[in-house]
Design a protein around this motif. Sequence first.
Motif, PDB file in Angstrom:
ATOM      1  N   TYR A 248       0.870  -1.186   0.000  1.00 37.69           N
ATOM      2  CA  TYR A 248       0.000   0.000   0.000  1.00 37.69           C
ATOM      3  C   TYR A 248       0.903   1.231   0.000  1.00 37.69           C
ATOM      4  N   VAL A 287      -9.698   6.227  -0.030  1.00 41.94           N
ATOM      5  CA  VAL A 287     -11.043   6.712   0.335  1.00 41.94           C
ATOM      6  C   VAL A 287     -11.673   5.833   1.429  1.00 41.94           C
ATOM      7  N   ARG A 303      -3.274  -2.063   4.202  1.00 41.44           N
ATOM      8  CA  ARG A 303      -2.825  -0.714   4.574  1.00 41.44           C
ATOM      9  C   ARG A 303      -2.005  -0.724   5.866  1.00 41.44           C
ATOM     10  N   CYS A 320      -8.525  -2.227  -5.370  1.00 40.05           N
ATOM     11  CA  CYS A 320      -8.229  -0.797  -5.194  1.00 40.05           C
ATOM     12  C   CYS A 320      -8.159  -0.085  -6.546  1.00 40.05           C
ATOM     13  N   VAL A 323     -11.542   0.830  -7.533  1.00 42.23           N
ATOM     14  CA  VAL A 323     -12.038   1.999  -6.790  1.00 42.23           C
ATOM     15  C   VAL A 323     -11.405   3.278  -7.333  1.00 42.23           C
ATOM     16  N   VAL A 334      -2.469   0.578  -4.307  1.00 38.97           N
ATOM     17  CA  VAL A 334      -1.919  -0.700  -3.833  1.00 38.97           C
ATOM     18  C   VAL A 334      -1.289  -1.336  -5.073  1.00 38.97           C
TER      19      VAL A 334
HETATM   20  S1  SF4 Z   1      -9.394  -0.198  -1.746  1.00 42.52           S
HETATM   21 FE1  SF4 Z   1      -7.891   1.420  -1.976  1.00 42.52          FE
HETATM   22  S2  SF4 Z   1      -9.052   3.223  -1.451  1.00 42.52           S
HETATM   23 FE2  SF4 Z   1     -10.254   1.557  -0.680  1.00 42.52          FE
HETATM   24  S3  SF4 Z   1      -9.572   1.290   1.429  1.00 42.52           S
HETATM   25 FE3  SF4 Z   1      -8.302  -0.044   0.176  1.00 42.52          FE
HETATM   26  S4  SF4 Z   1      -6.491   1.186  -0.241  1.00 42.52           S
HETATM   27 FE4  SF4 Z   1      -8.078   2.603   0.426  1.00 42.52          FE
END
Ligand code: SF4
Length: 483
Positions: A248, A287, A303, A320, A323, A334
């Motif tokens: 991450y 987010v 994370r 990710c 997203v 990521v």
């Molecule tokens: S998918 Fe990406 S944006 Fe969503 S919580 Fe995980 S690291 Fe953060």
Amino acid sequence: MAIVELDVLEDHERFRSELSSILPDGRRRWIYARKPSGIYYTARTILSVVLVAFLLLAPFIKIGGHQFLLLNILSREFVFFGVPFWPNDFYLVALIFLAVIVTIVLFTATLGRIWCGWLCPQTIFMEMVFRKIEWMIEGGPKEQAKRHSGPWTWDRIWRTSVKVGIFFAISFIIANTFLSYVISSDTLLLYVREGPFSHASLFVGLLFFTFVFFMVFYRFREQACVVACPYGRYMSALVDETTVAVTYDYMRGEQRAKWSKADNAARKSMHGTDGEFRRPHGRGDCVDCYQCVTVCPTGIDIRNGIQLECVNCTACIDACDEVMTRVGLPKGLVRYSSQQQIEQHTTSWLTGRIKAYLIVWTLLMVAAITLFAMRSTLDVGILRQEGTTWVTTATGMGNFYRLQIINKSNKDLPYVLNVVEPAGAVITPIDLPKVVHGGQIMKGRFLVTIPTDIATSFDKKLVLSIQSNGEIVKTVTTSFVMP
Ligand code: SF4
Ligand code: SF4
């Protein structure tokens, strides 16, 4: 040294002392992973089809009459890539295993647990076979969780029964496949034709291993990677800040914050182009949607940094990226990266440690290749026959010897046995075949007679040679006993 008091850890720090799949009271927290989709998942799906097909078919591939891969530990018979290795080649087999281990160490130090995510049979079967079947029968994670926590309705009973039946059938196929790598596919097919009751003990063993595989994929699941696999244990000793793994980008992602109306407005100001529109407002690109967590088969939050439970399956990268695409931020929050790359935007993966691993790996490979190239096709052993001394013949004194020749090639090979010293000694074969059949061990006896006229000056050392196709394969010096 900092002392961390576990009971005062904040909730977001609990990953340091607790496994995500085990509750603080020791009970299992079941992981209901969401199905990922994206470029990495597609690539892993294609690779898994190839690897599963290879695993199932390799025992039936023959090269020069030998199974492609055979690991018969019981009779110490090993075949790699169609080349048979015999018990007296054990040093070479040990060297190959050592080279494989160092290769995995080297890969782990540079690319993290890439083996686990992309190549390990446990991950491939769990994520690409069993979990997909589960999604088909029981639906997505929410449906599964709801059904599992509810009563045993007819709907739950039939879905569970079908799932158990299919899981057991696949486990039976896997157990048979692994068995064919041990006893050979020919033997397995023969046993199948003869029926299970002709080999009852083997069949019971097969059912036992089927049950073990079934329980691994039905119940144990990610715990195999998290708590049982020794590779995962020593991974932490191999990775460092230069190791490239699923990571991450906290420099970009923090301060994480939910998507807000202000982000909508900022995004509009970008006029449809992707870019960094949150950070000028003090918000990182993450987010905080938890999509990377919901797809994780081991239930962790990437994370929190590189963790023991991460099998580098890349599902969180795909989640990710999806997203990021939706919210208009650059992909790769990521991604495959190293801590050093993220912090310094540069990396030097060829560290002193990697260089040392490379040297050891190169030495092992050179040794294995050289020894393999020097390996003779015929392996010869000559010993005086046990329990005998000498015999007196019409022409002199005689000793009995045993000859064993292992033919490691696939072809039948003729051979010639000669006396090098002393000149004049005569060989009389006793049940000695003239040819050693391909892939077989030939055993026989012979008598060596030393004529009376040279027996007095003879130093009791006998030198014999074995020739095949005009080349001396081996020269053996042995003793000769006389009164
Ligand atoms: S998918 Fe990406 S944006 Fe969503 S919580 Fe995980 S690291 Fe953060
Ligand atoms: S953190 Fe990401 S790469 Fe690691 S196991 Fe979970 S989903 Fe796979």
